[in-house]
Design a protein around this motif. Structure first.
Motif, PDB file in Angstrom:
ATOM      1  N   GLU A  33      31.963  25.658  27.387  1.00 40.20           N
ATOM      2  CA  GLU A  33      31.851  25.875  25.943  1.00 40.20           C
ATOM      3  C   GLU A  33      31.191  24.683  25.263  1.00 40.20           C
ATOM      4  O   GLU A  33      30.323  24.842  24.402  1.00 40.20           O
ATOM      5  N   THR A  78      29.075  27.436  21.211  1.00 39.01           N
ATOM      6  CA  THR A  78      30.407  27.447  21.834  1.00 39.01           C
ATOM      7  C   THR A  78      30.954  28.874  21.937  1.00 39.01           C
ATOM      8  O   THR A  78      31.640  29.210  22.910  1.00 39.01           O
ATOM      9  N   PHE A 137      25.771  24.632  16.949  1.00 33.87           N
ATOM     10  CA  PHE A 137      26.761  24.193  17.941  1.00 33.87           C
ATOM     11  C   PHE A 137      27.914  25.187  18.013  1.00 33.87           C
ATOM     12  O   PHE A 137      28.356  25.556  19.111  1.00 33.87           O
ATOM     13  N   GLY A 189      27.391  24.685  23.545  1.00 37.23           N
ATOM     14  CA  GLY A 189      27.159  24.267  22.167  1.00 37.23           C
ATOM     15  C   GLY A 189      26.082  23.194  22.077  1.00 37.23           C
ATOM     16  O   GLY A 189      25.180  23.266  21.239  1.00 37.23           O
TER      17      GLY A 189
END
Length: 269
Positions: free
Chosen positions: A80, A14, A10, A84
């Motif tokens: 973002e 991001t 994740f 993620g």
């Protein structure tokens, strides 16, 4: 352990999402995306480390530039976050975890990340500029060729199938060159065709065909709703004028990612 592993995915996602926002803004302007320091597009102030932490910086800065207090578009935060989640979803559906952490799985996941990068950049630039960027298309061709070589050598895939795709690439590139010489501009249609070939190579003909079908449906309803809206505002436009506003690459890329996730989920469950 797997939860910790997916948290790492994740975070990586991001970081890629932050890069995507930068690249979508700079590539059409032909600005450097690797060496030039990040800056605020409003006041041009160079951003520090604390300004560039994905998600966290946006939240703690209240969605504003630290220096000029200009509001930052929420799409940066959303991209973002979605990036993620997408990295986690792809890893989970590919059964990429601590138990299956092998060199082969890492390579397969890395190719998928390269492909996602291609789709997001091409779709994002198209949405913002109604343009299929040629540099991003060439990036897609390069990673496709590398991926086909990997499939044929390592996974013993059908070399004739991918040879046909190479021929398709050559034909479309020749058509694009002819169009460029004749009209002195890049062809949007050939850009879409190159995108479709790349999609077929990475996500199969089945997923690509379904993505095209759903894209056509989305475009149909988009044009229908747009015409209804224009009639209410008494500002009628022709179908061509409405079509000129459509970012087909954006719809196609989005549908392709959604279809890929759905097919992976069906295969697993």
């Amino acid at each position: 352990m797997n939860i910790f592993f997916y948290v790492i995915l994740f975070i990586i996602g991001t970081l890629f999402g932050s890069f995507y926002t930068l690249a979508v803004y700079r590539i059409p302007k032909r600005q450097d995306i690797t060496h030039t320091h990040s800056y605020c597009p409003n006041c041009n102030h160079k951003l520090g480390f604390l300004d560039l932490i994905p998600i966290i910086s946006y939240i703690f800065l209240g969605g504003k530039c630290r220096y000029c207090k200009e509001k930052i578009r929420i799409r940066y935060l959303i991209l973002e976050l979605l990036s993620g989640l997408l990295f986690v979803a792809i890893g989970y559906l590919m059964k990429f975890n601590m138990e299956t952490l092998t060199a082969l799985k890492v390579v397969q996941y890395s190719f998928m990340v390269l492909y996602i990068t291609f789709i997001v950049l091409l779709s994002g630039i198209d949405k913002e500029n109604k343009k299929i960027d040629k540099l991003v298309s060439f990036y897609g061709i390069v990673i496709s060729i590398v991926y086909m070589i990997y499939l044929c050598i390592v996974e013993q895939a059908n070399i004739y199938r991918y040879g046909i795709y190479l021929i398709f690439y050559i034909i479309v590139l020749i058509l694009d060159t002819i169009t460029l010489k004749r009209y002195a501009k890049n062809s949007y249609v050939t850009g879409i065709l190159l995108m479709i070939i790349t999609m077929c190579i990475f996500t199969s003909e089945y997923i690509t065909a379904n993505a095209i079908i759903y894209t056509l449906l989305v475009i149909f309803f988009y044009m229908l709703l747009y015409k209804i809206k224009e009639r209410k505002n008494r500002n009628k436009k022709t179908d061509k004028q409405i079509a000129d506003r459509l970012s087909i690459g954006f719809f196609l890329g989005t549908c392709n990612i959604i279809m890929t996730l759905l097919v992976l989920w069906v295969i697993n469950y």
